[in-house]
Structures are given as C-alpha cells and as structure tokens.
Design an enzyme around this catalytic site. Structure first.
Site, short mmCIF file in Angstrom:
data_model
loop_
_atom_site.label_atom_id
_atom_site.label_comp_id
_atom_site.label_asym_id
_atom_site.label_seq_id
_atom_site.Cartn_x
_atom_site.Cartn_y
_atom_site.Cartn_z
N THR B 169 0.46 -0.95 0.23
CA THR B 169 0.23 -0.13 0.18
C THR B 169 1.17 1.30 0.26
O THR B 169 1.92 1.07 0.83
CB THR B 169 -1.08 -0.14 1.39
OG1 THR B 169 -1.76 -0.90 1.43
CG2 THR B 169 -1.81 1.01 1.21
N GLY B 208 2.81 -2.57 9.12
CA GLY B 208 3.18 -3.15 9.81
C GLY B 208 4.15 -3.36 9.64
O GLY B 208 5.20 -4.26 9.66
N GLU B 454 -6.69 -6.36 3.95
CA GLU B 454 -6.54 -7.07 2.68
C GLU B 454 -7.88 -7.25 1.56
O GLU B 454 -8.66 -8.20 1.67
CB GLU B 454 -6.95 -8.89 3.84
CG GLU B 454 -6.02 -8.88 4.73
CD GLU B 454 -4.49 -9.77 3.70
OE1 GLU B 454 -5.16 -9.65 2.84
OE2 GLU B 454 -3.44 -9.26 4.74
C1 FAD Z 1 -3.80 -1.21 10.80
C2 FAD Z 1 -3.26 -1.00 9.36
C3 FAD Z 1 -2.49 -1.78 8.96
C4 FAD Z 1 -2.19 -2.16 7.45
N1 FAD Z 1 -1.19 -2.68 6.93
C5 FAD Z 1 -0.11 -3.15 5.62
C6 FAD Z 1 0.82 -3.69 5.57
O1 FAD Z 1 1.70 -4.45 6.08
N2 FAD Z 1 0.94 -3.74 4.49
C7 FAD Z 1 0.16 -2.80 3.03
O2 FAD Z 1 1.02 -3.14 1.94
N3 FAD Z 1 -0.71 -2.93 3.61
C8 FAD Z 1 -0.89 -2.27 4.80
N4 FAD Z 1 -2.18 -1.83 5.32
C9 FAD Z 1 -3.48 -0.57 3.88
C10 FAD Z 1 -4.64 -1.78 3.42
O3 FAD Z 1 -4.14 -2.75 2.82
C11 FAD Z 1 -5.12 -0.94 2.95
O4 FAD Z 1 -5.68 0.57 3.83
C12 FAD Z 1 -6.46 -1.12 1.39
O5 FAD Z 1 -6.34 -2.10 1.59
C13 FAD Z 1 -7.31 -0.47 1.62
O6 FAD Z 1 -6.97 0.89 0.59
P1 FAD Z 1 -6.47 2.32 0.70
O7 FAD Z 1 -7.01 2.86 2.51
O8 FAD Z 1 -5.75 3.16 -0.26
O9 FAD Z 1 -8.63 3.11 0.75
P2 FAD Z 1 -9.16 2.86 -1.18
O10 FAD Z 1 -9.11 2.77 -1.85
O11 FAD Z 1 -8.86 4.55 -0.45
O12 FAD Z 1 -10.91 3.11 -0.31
C14 FAD Z 1 -11.47 3.77 0.06
C15 FAD Z 1 -12.93 3.50 0.34
O13 FAD Z 1 -13.23 4.31 -1.47
C16 FAD Z 1 -14.24 3.25 -1.88
N5 FAD Z 1 -13.68 2.08 -3.33
C17 FAD Z 1 -12.62 2.55 -3.75
N6 FAD Z 1 -12.65 1.79 -4.73
C18 FAD Z 1 -13.83 1.63 -5.63
C19 FAD Z 1 -14.93 1.03 -6.10
N7 FAD Z 1 -14.20 0.70 -7.83
N8 FAD Z 1 -15.97 1.04 -5.91
C20 FAD Z 1 -16.86 1.30 -5.04
N9 FAD Z 1 -16.01 2.08 -4.05
C21 FAD Z 1 -14.65 1.75 -4.20
C22 FAD Z 1 -13.73 1.88 -0.62
O14 FAD Z 1 -14.54 1.32 -0.16
C23 FAD Z 1 -13.72 2.43 0.05
O15 FAD Z 1 -14.84 2.64 1.15
C24 FAD Z 1 -2.57 -1.34 6.25
C25 FAD Z 1 -3.78 -0.55 7.31
C26 FAD Z 1 -4.06 -0.21 7.75
C27 FAD Z 1 -5.14 0.43 8.27
#
Ligand code: FAD
Ligand code: FAD
Lengths: 688, 688
Positions: B169, B208, B454
């Site tokens: 991410t 993480g 995930e």
């Molecule tokens: C505590 C924590 C630990 C983590 N650990 C790791 C890690 O170890 N390694 C790693 O790589 N990542 C990690 N992550 C990242 C995590 O995997 C991402 O936050 C997650 O995949 C969601 O991506 P985003 O935050 O960019 O949300 P976004 O993709 O920006 O989504 C935002 C919103 O947009 C909506 N949305 C997006 N696209 C669409 C669509 N096509 N249609 C409808 N709705 C849509 C979604 O439903 C959501 O509500 C971690 C995150 C947290 C908070």
C-alpha cells in the site's frame, strides 16, 4: 500497464526538491471542483439547520480560536487521560470566562445556551459534557427542585465557586432508578439525614466530574422516615472540603477508571457511610418533613419521582442535536475526502474521485439525508423544550407527555444513526480512516455513550410506544386525540390501503412520503395492539405480555413514529425555504430519506400491496438518480453546516482540500516519528 | 415503593464489615442457574466450531498462562502505545520460543497454524497480527514468489534473525494497487534495481511492523526496464542495518502515528531515494531479467500480479475466523452479563435478569446464530485453503476462482457482522459497556480494520458478484457450471416461484431455509443481469455501467451468495452432529439465522409472493419462540467456544459470574484511583 506507466513518468518529471504532492493530483483542485457545483443559499441552509440563534455558534468558535494554547485537540496530541482531564478543566474555566453570556441572558432565552452548547460539543464532547454536568444537571436540579433557601447554591455554581455533579446511577441500577439502594434516613433527634451506601451495588457509579472535580453533588436516595420509605428524593450535599479538596468524612470518592471514550470526563464513584447532612439538604419543592411527618404535594412517590426527573429531560433532548453534530462532522470529513481520493479508472484515463462511484454516493448521500432530516427535527424539539422551561413542572401541561414520547424516540434514532454514519465515514476513508488524527475514531467513541445515558435507547422506546398505545385506547373509547403529531392515528384497519405514489413525480411530493410513514405507524399500532392482547391472554402477568410484544411490534412502532415526527418537522421547514435551488436540494434529501426508509422496510410496506412490486423497483432507480444529483450539492451544504477547521480538527476534513500535506504534517510531527526505539538491540540478539 | 423498601431492609441487615455484594443478589448463582440449563455435548460443539485441530488452541492458552508477566492485557493496564508496542514485541519473542511447533510441522498441516493463530488472536489482536505480518506476509511471500536463492531468508525469518514486513500500500493507493507509484528501475550497467518513491503519494504507507521493528521488507514496485513498465513486482530488500538498527542509506522510515486500534502494531511509512539493491532482490519465480531482457512465464502483467497476490490470500481468509472470535468474545461477555444483571421486575418480586427480556434475547441470540453459522463456514473455508497450499499458484486450478469469490464475501460478511455484534454487546452492558476493562471497546476498535485491510469490503464484493455473473454467462451459453457451491444457479426466471415452507414444521427443515436463500440469489442474479444490460445501453463505458449496477443489485447479490454458502456449510456440519440435544440446539440456531435473514430482507422475499404475508407473521412468532429457547443453551455453548478468563480478560465476562467484585478490583486497583489531583488548588481559587 500503459496507464500507470504514463502517470508515473509524468509524476517523476514533476518531482522537484520537495516531495509535495504533484500538481496533477492536486487535491485542492479536486475539492474545489465539487464545491463549485453547489447552487444552494448558505443563509437559508444555516437557518434551517441551526435556527434563529445560529450566530451564537460563531461566538463559541471565536472563543476557542482566541486561546489556542488551552483549546487543543486531544486526538491530535495523544493525551493521557490525566492530561485530557486537566485540559478539559482548564477549558471549562476559560470558556466560562470568555463566553460573554449571563444567567439573565440564559433566562431570557434558554435556547441560546442550547445552540452554544451545540457549538461547544462540536469542539469537544468531553468539554461540553463537563459544562453540562455542572450547569444542566447539578445547577438545574437545584433550580427545578430546590426552594428559596437553595438559591445561594445556584449563584455559587454560576460563578464556579462550587463545582457540582449529579449522583443518580448506582453500580447496580441505571435504567430502573426507582429501585436504587442508597438511603437517606431522617433523624428526628438532630433534624438531619443520614446517607448510606448499604452495599457495593449501591455505590453511586459513573458520576461525571466527580472523580477529581466536584465539591458538591446532588445525590438521589430513598427517603426513610420512621422505617417507612417515601421514595427517591434529591439531596444537595458537599462531597469535598473547599479547604483542601479532600473528601468529606463519611464519603469515599473513587475513579471509575479508563473508558471507551470521553476521556476528558472524570467519572467517579461515591460511597456514603453514616454521612450526616442537615435537613436543608433535601431539595424540597415537592416534599418536606414537618414536625417529624412527611408531607408532599404529589402523593404518589412514583409520579413525584417521574415529574422531578422529567423536568431534567433537557440532557436527553439535546442529545439529538449532539449526535447530529457527530454524524455531520464525520460525514464532512468523509465527503470532502471522497471528492479528493482517487482510486481506479479507465485504462489510459486519470483515476476517478471515489465520490463518482454509486456505492460511495449511496453510503454518503443516504447518510447526509438522514442527518439533515434528523437535525431539523432535533432543532425544533429543542426549541419546543427551551421555550417551555417555565411549565415543565406544571402537572397540567399535557404537551409534556408528547414531548417525552418525541424526545425518547429522537434520542434513540439520532444516537444510533450517528453511530452508523460515523462508521460509514470511517469506511469511506479506507485505511486512512484508521488514523486517530482524523478524529473519526474519537467521534465514534464519544458518540457511543449517547446510546446509553440519559436513558438506554431500548428502554426509552418503550416510553414512546406506551404513549402511542395510550392514544389508541383514547380513540377506541371514541375520544379525540389532543396531541398534534399523532392526529393521524386511526383504529380503522389500514391493511389493504394502497399508496398513491407510483412514480417519480409522486415520490417528490413530500406529503406522499409522510403518508407512507403514517400508514406504517397505523399498521404497526394495530398489529401491536392485537399482539399485546394475544399475549395478555397467554402470559401470566401484564409485564411479561408487554415484554413479549416488543420484538417486531412495539419497538418497531416507536421507531416508525419517530420517523413520522421527523417527516412532519422537515416538511414544515421545507415550506419556509424560498430559495429555489435550496428548496430543490432539501426536497431531494427528503425524498432520498423517505425512499430509503421504505426500501429498507419493504417487507412491511409491501403488506397488502400498499407499495407495489413495480413501485419498489422504480424507487430503487430513483434512489440511484438522487444520490448522483445530491453529490454535486453536498460540499456546498456541508461547508455551511460544518464548523471551521480549528473546531473540526481533522486533516482529511480540511476545508481547502490540502489533505495529504496536512496529514503528513501531523504524522511527521508526532512524537518519536522518526526515532529508533530504546530497546532496538533486543530485536536482533544474534546480529549476523 | 414497598418492593424497594423491603429489599433495602434485607440488604442493610446483611452488610457486615466488608461491603461485598449481598448474597441475595449473588451474581455467581445467577450465572450458574443458566449454565445448569445447558444440555449440549461440549465435545461435539468444539469439533463443529474449531475442527480437528482444536486441541492446539489449548496449547496456545497454556503458553500465555505460563508467562503472566509478559502476556498482560493492555486494556486492563492503560498502556501507552510505546509500552504496548514493546510488550507486543516481547510477546512475539516469548511465544515463538514456547510455541513448540516447527516449520516442518507447519508444512505437514498448515491448518495447525491457522488454529493456533485463532487462539493467539483471541488473546490479543495486535500480537497475532505482528506474527501474521512477519510469518504470513513477509516469509510467505518469499516462499511463494522467490526461488532457491531466497531460501536462506525464509530460514532467517523462521528463527527471527530477520524481522520482515510487507510493503504494498502507498499513501495514495490501497485498493487499486496495480497503480502504485513506487518504481524499481533496472540498471543494466550494474545489474541492480534502483528503488524510488517519486512523490509523497507514493510513500509506502501503513506498513505493519515497520515503524520500529523490521529490518527487511518485501516492497512492491513497478518494474521499469529501458523505459518500459513491466508491471508490479515484489522485491526483497533490507530497510535497516542489522548492526545498529538504523535505516539504510536511501531509505527513510517514519511512524504512521496514533491509530483507532491495534496500538501494539508499529505501522510505518517508507520513502526510497535512489535506493540500489542487487538483482537478486527480485522475487523471480514468474519474471526474470536475462541479458538485459524481461522474461516471464505469464505474459499478462495484470494476470501475473493477480496470481501472485492471490497466492497470499491466506490473510484475507483467516479474517473470517478472527472476526468471528471478536464477535464471540463480545457476545460471551454480554450474555454472561445478561444472565446476572438485574433490572426491573414485578412489584414485590425480585428484579429480572435482563436476559429474560425478549428485547435482550433477540439482540443476543440473533447475534449468536450469526456467529455460529459464520464461524462454521469460515472454519471450512480455512481448511480448504490450508489443504490446498500446494496448488495456489497452479494456473489450472479452477477451484481457486470459487475460493476467491467465497473468501471475498466471507471476509466482508464476517467483519461487518462482528462490528455489529460487538456494538450490540456493548449496548447490552449498558453503562458498564463503556468501561475499558471489559475489553469490548478494544474488540470493536481492533476488529474495525478487518473491514478495510486485505481488501476493502465493498471492493471485494465486486469480485464475488463478478464470479456469479461469469457463471450466469456460462449457463447462458448452455454450458454446465463446474463450481460445487453454485450448481443451484439457473437462468430460468424464478420470479413467481413460491416457498414451500409455510409453518414451523417446515421452517425447521434446513433445506427449506437453504432453498429460500438460493432462490434469492437467482432472483438477484437475474435482476442484476438485466440491470447491467440496461446500464450498458445507457452508460458511456462498461466501467460506468458496472458501477451503476452495484447499489441494490450486484452488491446485494454478492452478499446473498455469501449467505447461501454459509448455509451450505452449516447444513453439512449439522449432518455430522449425532448428539440429539446438540443437534437440536444447532438446528435452532440455524433456523433463527435463516428466519432473521428472510425477515430482514422481506421486501425481496415477498417478491411475487415467494413468502406470503401470513408466513411472514408466523416467522416472526417463531423467532420470538426460538430466542427464548436458545437463551437456556447459550451459556453452555459459549463456555465451550470462549477461551478461558486469562485470555478473555474481561471482569464482566468472568466465567464464575463473580463480575462485580472482579470489576471493583480493577477499578479500585487502577492508577490514581483514590488520589487527589495535583492541580486541586486551581479548582476553587476563591475558596470561600
Ligand atoms: C492498521 C493497518 C495496517 C495495514 N497493514 C498493511 C501492511 O502491512 N502492508 C500493506 O501493504 N498495507 C497495509 N495496510 C493498508 C491496507 O491494506 C489498505 O488501507 C486497504 O487495502 C484499503 O486501501 P485504501 O486505504 O487505499 O482505501 P481506498 O482504496 O482509498 O478506499 C477508500 C474508499 O473508496 C471505496 N472504493 C474504492 N474503489 C472503489 C470502487 N471501485 N467502487 C466502489 N468503492 C470504491 C472503498 O470502498 C473505500 O470505502 C494497512 C492498513 C491499516 C489501516
Ligand atoms: C460515561 C458515563 C457517564 C455517566 N454520567 C452519569 C452521571 O453523571 N450521573 C448519573 O447518575 N449517571 C451517569 N451515568 C449512568 C448512565 O445514566 C447509566 O449507565 C444508564 O442510565 C444505563 O443504565 P445501566 O448502565 O444501569 O444499564 P442497565 O439498566 O443495566 O441496562 C443494561 C441493558 O439491559 C437492557 N434493559 C434493561 N431493562 C430492560 C427492559 N425492561 N426491557 C428490555 N431491555 C432492558 C438495556 O436495554 C441495556 O441494554 C453515566 C454513564 C456513563 C457510561
């Protein structure tokens, strides 16, 4: 992969010395794009949402702005609860000094305080509640239930010479407070009351502003006189010495400890052991002891207690506004973010702002509609209450019954809705919603208690359904209903009636939505009545029959009435809006709100084909149209109703849209942001 | 008032020196009363819920019990995040030392690790996730995507010589990770990759175990070779020196700061500036650079990326179990509490345990049913995955498609359900639910991220609906569906069909419930297909048409399929239970689960009178009967599935029922419980 490739190349070219966000992805521009679409009139929106006193909110925002060292945001600084509580106290003192409002002003229009309280709650819930416990529970109880001899305590509370609290709940009793165990035994010999905590379940528990702050409290206890219990009464007693702030002899004060939210409030517990207080401690407006005998103007102990507590319902009524503020702030953060956040798109094209996805629109705009409708009703309910302060203790004031039913269901609906809306907002922010800096987590936790205090929602709803059943009984006796909001009730069977609205033009008529809501209340009321009768036939006692009629019946009935009430209020607000686009927008919100309610409870509305199958399909199509239209007005609307950045305190909710830079500033500036942990050498003991 | 009066007198008499809870209100007895009612067979319950490896959970519980100084509960001690992270690390090391399981054991049956992970998650989510990031994201990626030359890193991760993390991410991309911006440019001259973070949106974010702990990471980046982008690939790189634990030159590591939950995890961000790593950093199972040319066994970059990420779906799949544990623990606390907590009653009678109120039964038992059904399906899904570890990278393994669709919807349903169930549990505890000591607040916050990471739920559901639409296309081509869970799909119109079940005897047949669920999937699939076609006609591009078909259609379809899948799994589990009362109990749970689903989506099920109006009414009556019956078995069931007190860590969830004394012990023992604040003299500046 050409799309990603191209973008990366452009971006890589743009990287200068600094690594600020590249122009192409300029978040400010994205937000401005949606802001420009707005056509509504800010002034009319402000009037509709916050009413005639809305300018007082700005005064509160100013006071806070002027003392940035004192008014700091806990979620941006990771305060321990010790620090939070201390700062919360400093804020109380500072705000009180600067608020520029006297008790006289308050008496002239109590609604000013409600509106200022709303702004204060938006700033910080703990801080506002600290005010609330002192002024609206402690001082208000003395005003309402005391007599002339207690007036000096009101004065002392106004200038903060005393800090007071409100001690009703016990470890063992919160909803059924008629059965609290604390006793106040009258001692004829000395003309004193002896207050006792007979066992641990009788410990006064959760008492706000008490673990650290209060020197006075109003303690509720069973009044015992010559072995007879005269029911629960309120006593005004000191709990700490003014000299050294130590607990009075006979009083043990403890801290309830770490909580889910509201860390700025020092909830405490109290244990009384033969604690003697003078007779005048009794707040004696309704009961007195004269010549060793108990005297009262309201013979029924239950009724007396109910009236006294009822006069203090302001705290419950204002929750509908507070919960609304929580929902609205979370929604502002999420909606601004959704305009800016880009994710996915067509190959070779820039990615879409996520607000362009109907799944995102649906979550946000349905929430916005709920907020707006609830808030308008909440505002009006609060005005009604505030303008009736003179007669809340008038036994003959019949509207109080309706107000009680309204405020019970509104408190339940608004607090639950806020919970859902805040959670939806969190999810819209994706992973970034999990950062504390956005305040959404804190909004959720602070809002949560609104579901429980001032009456647990599920218990309160029973008050509302009882009011409706009573009305049905009135009708069955052939009498007329005198409460304006339920004139639509009928005991004529409504099953088999059809909804007039079949297509968009008719969905848009708010009276049609209202009619559907009213029909449902009648249906549920009739069904509930039958069910209750059936249960009375088979259950051993009326209490069991009553309880057995809650699920699917009385509980749903109360909530359905709450929706009728909101619709009534919103429609009358709509009629006062004259700016065309604003009216159109509000109408869209209302239509969306109404259609969603019908769609989500379609099982009930399809009963006897009240709503036909094909109509249901059309309603769904219409919802998808509405959310698309609404998204273009949402930013303009939220800009008006949401407090300024220094109050909202959320980088991702920043009004100018410069969200990533603001976020990075907080993250990079946080404690230990770039430092190596002290224990680093434990990580690789083998070091090879 | 005579009732309260009497009780008080009895109680007052009983007060001795100590103020322990009076016998009359003995909470232990209250819980025992409901425990005694249980008739189920613990062993069969355990098998059904946790499967053939359940005894491994006890090993985990033992390890934790044996080091009470290290395995301490954060919510009972109010740790700062610094302390929490340090303790979490100590726990990682300690558990690893004591777990008594080798890599060989794991390879023999990967499902052992899943079950042990479940127990570890029940102990503490942060601790478990710390394991997960290192072993199941970092090490697993090397195993799955690396080649022989990388094996030494697997070894080093197993003995914790390295601590690793997983960097996919970015600040700007989470769901659409195909468009991440980090680049790895191949330098032909030196046979190296140069890793770069082109701008702030490209910062690796939320990674993480990285802010403080990891010295290695797998970083995902666009592989650029001679100006051409070959798509996202994984690179195994050091980020900190093993000597002094400082970041490598060219790498900046920061802390993402304070979060909503999971405070034990040190999420960090990473910035790379011309960071050169040797060619061998590329995890090169599917792509290599040979003689300066890019070679791959899977030509499509998208497909290659999908397969590689797909092979790492274990993290997503196990969430269904973790979320289930969160729900179950909250529910155990709330159900035990509800047996003990007394509130209201008939005049002159003792108050009722709140579990006697149908409104309480409904909230708890409906949640219990959801938990049980979800957990059985989740267990089987995990077994399927664990037993297929050898062929998750096999392109010809078609079942992987179904597994992907199942795991996507299961992750969404389980994480959302857990959120709701935890909240319901909080509310059942009334004000006491707001105490941190009960762990419910922490369960909520820790669970929350399961909705997002995930794969965000709403994004994942689109994968599931795509799978179903593909199947419909297969059918329309006249071909057969090869996936076992969706053999019931049909393209023959199902509108107009009727449900066979009309009354209780028929509701009890689980096949009838399943049939209703299947019917709904077919209905929604057919409607979605039509809607999509309609939208394809009117929308400018297929992506817009797809997005426009989500709300009310594809999104609901995916969820409905998830429910069919759960029903299928639960029914096959039911068939393996032979103990009569246990089977009866499980059948009750299933019936309640199914009826609730139909009632809550009655609008859909009433379509074409599939479920008739009168049937709906009967279903509601039946639900009220079921919750009443279930409450008598609930404690027995939860005693089996809930971990012991030292794992649960909740005074109000204590198995012996001595909840108030335990709670008081924590409250009274907390820091500063009885002390006067330092700043007491600021409270009454006037002191008169
Ligand atoms: C505590 C924590 C630990 C983590 N650990 C790791 C890690 O170890 N390694 C790693 O790589 N990542 C990690 N992550 C990242 C995590 O995997 C991402 O936050 C997650 O995949 C969601 O991506 P985003 O935050 O960019 O949300 P976004 O993709 O920006 O989504 C935002 C919103 O947009 C909506 N949305 C997006 N696209 C669409 C669509 N096509 N249609 C409808 N709705 C849509 C979604 O439903 C959501 O509500 C971690 C995150 C947290 C908070
Ligand atoms: C942060 C905080 C601050 C507070 N501040 C104060 C204060 O300053 N002063 C003060 O006096 N109190 C205060 N309270 C106490 C608060 O008012 C009570 O917690 C609240 O009234 C609920 O009571 P309870 O906790 O005893 O819940 P209970 O009454 O025990 O309710 C528990 C559950 O039982 C259910 N239930 C109970 N009865 C029924 C029924 N008849 N039918 C169906 N369901 C039922 C409820 O729905 C609920 O889910 C505070 C509490 C908190 C947490």
């Amino acid at each position: 992969m050409s799309q990603a490739n191209e973008r990366i190349e452009t971006l890589t070219k743009q990287v200068k010395e600094s690594t600020l966000i590249a122009d192409e992805l300029n978040p400010k521009k994205s937000l401005e794009f949606y802001r420009q679409k707005s056509t509504i009139c800010p002034k009319q929106v402000e009037n509709t949402i916050y009413g005639y006193n809305s300018h007082y909110m700005k005064r509160v925002y100013e006071v806070i702005k002027n003392s940035p060292q004192i008014f700091r945001h806990p979620h941006l600084e990771e305060w321990s609860r010790e620090v939070y509580r201390y700062m919360s106290f400093r804020q109380l003192v500072q705000f009180d000094k600067e608020k520029n409002m006297s008790y006289e002003d308050y008496k002239k229009d109590p609604h000013i305080a409600t509106i200022m309280g709303t702004a204060l709650y938006q700033w910080n819930a703990s801080h506002c509640i600290k005010h609330g416990v002192h002024f609206y529970l402690y001082a208000k109880t003395i005003i309402n239930l005391g007599t002339q001899k207690h007036e000096k305590y009101v004065q002392r509370s106004i200038d903060l010479s005393d800090v007071g609290s409100f001690s009703l709940t016990e470890l063992g009793h919160g909803s059924n407070v008629r059965s609290i165990l604390t006793t106040a035994t009258y001692d004829t010999a000395t003309n004193e009351f002896i207050i006792n905590t007979p066992n641990d379940l009788a410990l006064k528990w959760w008492i706000g502003a008490t673990a650290q702050l209060a020197n006075q409290t109003v303690v509720w206890a069973q009044l015992l006189l010559n072995g007879e219990n005269h029911g629960v009464h309120a006593f005004l007693v000191p709990i700490r010495s003014l000299e050294d702030h130590q607990p009075m002899p006979g009083v043990v004060i403890g801290d309830c400890g770490s909580k889910v939210g509201l860390d700025g409030i020092d909830n405490g517990f109290l244990q009384f052991t033969n604690y003697r207080v003078p007779y005048d401690s009794l707040l004696d407006k309704f009961s007195q002891i004269e010549d060793g005998k108990f005297k009262t103007s309201i013979p029924s102990a239950d009724r007396r207690f109910g009236l006294q507590l009822g006069s203090l319902s302001g705290g419950r009524i204002v929750i509908s506004m507070h919960a609304g503020s929580n929902a609205m702030m979370a929604l502002t953060i999420a909606t601004r973010y959704a305009c800016i956040r880009k994710q996915f798109g067509l190959p070779g094209q820039p990615e879409n702002s996520i607000i362009e996805y109907p799944l995102v629109q649906y979550r946000l705009m349905s929430s916005l509609a709920k907020y707006a409708v609830q808030q308008v009703a909440a505002l009006n309910l609060n005005q009604l209450w505030d303008h009736n302060q003179e007669n809340v203790l008038d036994l003959k004031n019949n509207l109080i019954n309706q107000l009680h039913a309204q405020s019970s269901v509104m408190k339940a609906i608004c607090s639950w809705q806020a919970k859902d809306i805040i959670q939806i907002s969190r999810e819209i922010l994706g992973g970034h919603g999990y950062s504390s800096y956005n305040r959404i987590g804190m909004l959720y936790r602070d809002n949560d208690i609104n579901i429980t205090w001032e009456g647990d929602n599920n218990v309160l709803l029973q008050q509302t359904s009882k009011f409706l059943l009573d009305a049905a009984r009135t009708l069955m006796k052939g009498k007329e209903i005198k409460y304006p909001t339920i004139k639509f009730l009928t005991v004529e069977p409504v099953e088999g009636q059809k909804w007039d609205a079949k297509e968009v033009a008719q969905f848009r008529n708010p009276e049609n939505i209202l009619r559907a809501m009213e029909w449902r209340v009648n249906l549920l009321l009739q069904r509930s009545g039958l069910k209750l009768q059936e249960n009375l036939g088979s259950h051993p006692d009326p209490f069991a029959a009553w309880n057995g009629t809650q699920v699917f019946y009385l509980n749903s009935l109360a909530l359905a009435y709450g929706e009728v009430y909101q619709a009534q209020e919103f429609i009358s607000a709509l009629n006062k809006i004259h700016h065309e686009q604003t009216k159109e927008f509000m109408l869209n919100l209302f239509e969306l709100w109404g259609l969603n309610i019908i769609i989500n409870d379609l099982g009930t509305f399809r009963e006897g084909d009240f709503v036909e199958s094909d109509t249901a399909k059309q309603m769904k199509d219409r919802v998808v149209e509405l959310i698309k239209a609404l998204k273009d007005e949402a930013i303009g609307f939220l800009d008006v109703v949401c407090p300024p950045d220094h109050i909202l305190g959320s980088p991702f909710g920043a009004k100018d849209g410069d969200i990533y830079n603001k976020y990075l500033t907080y993250v990079r500036g946080a404690k230990n942001s770039y430092s190596r942990v002290d224990w680093w050498n434990e990580i690789h003991p083998k070091k090879q």
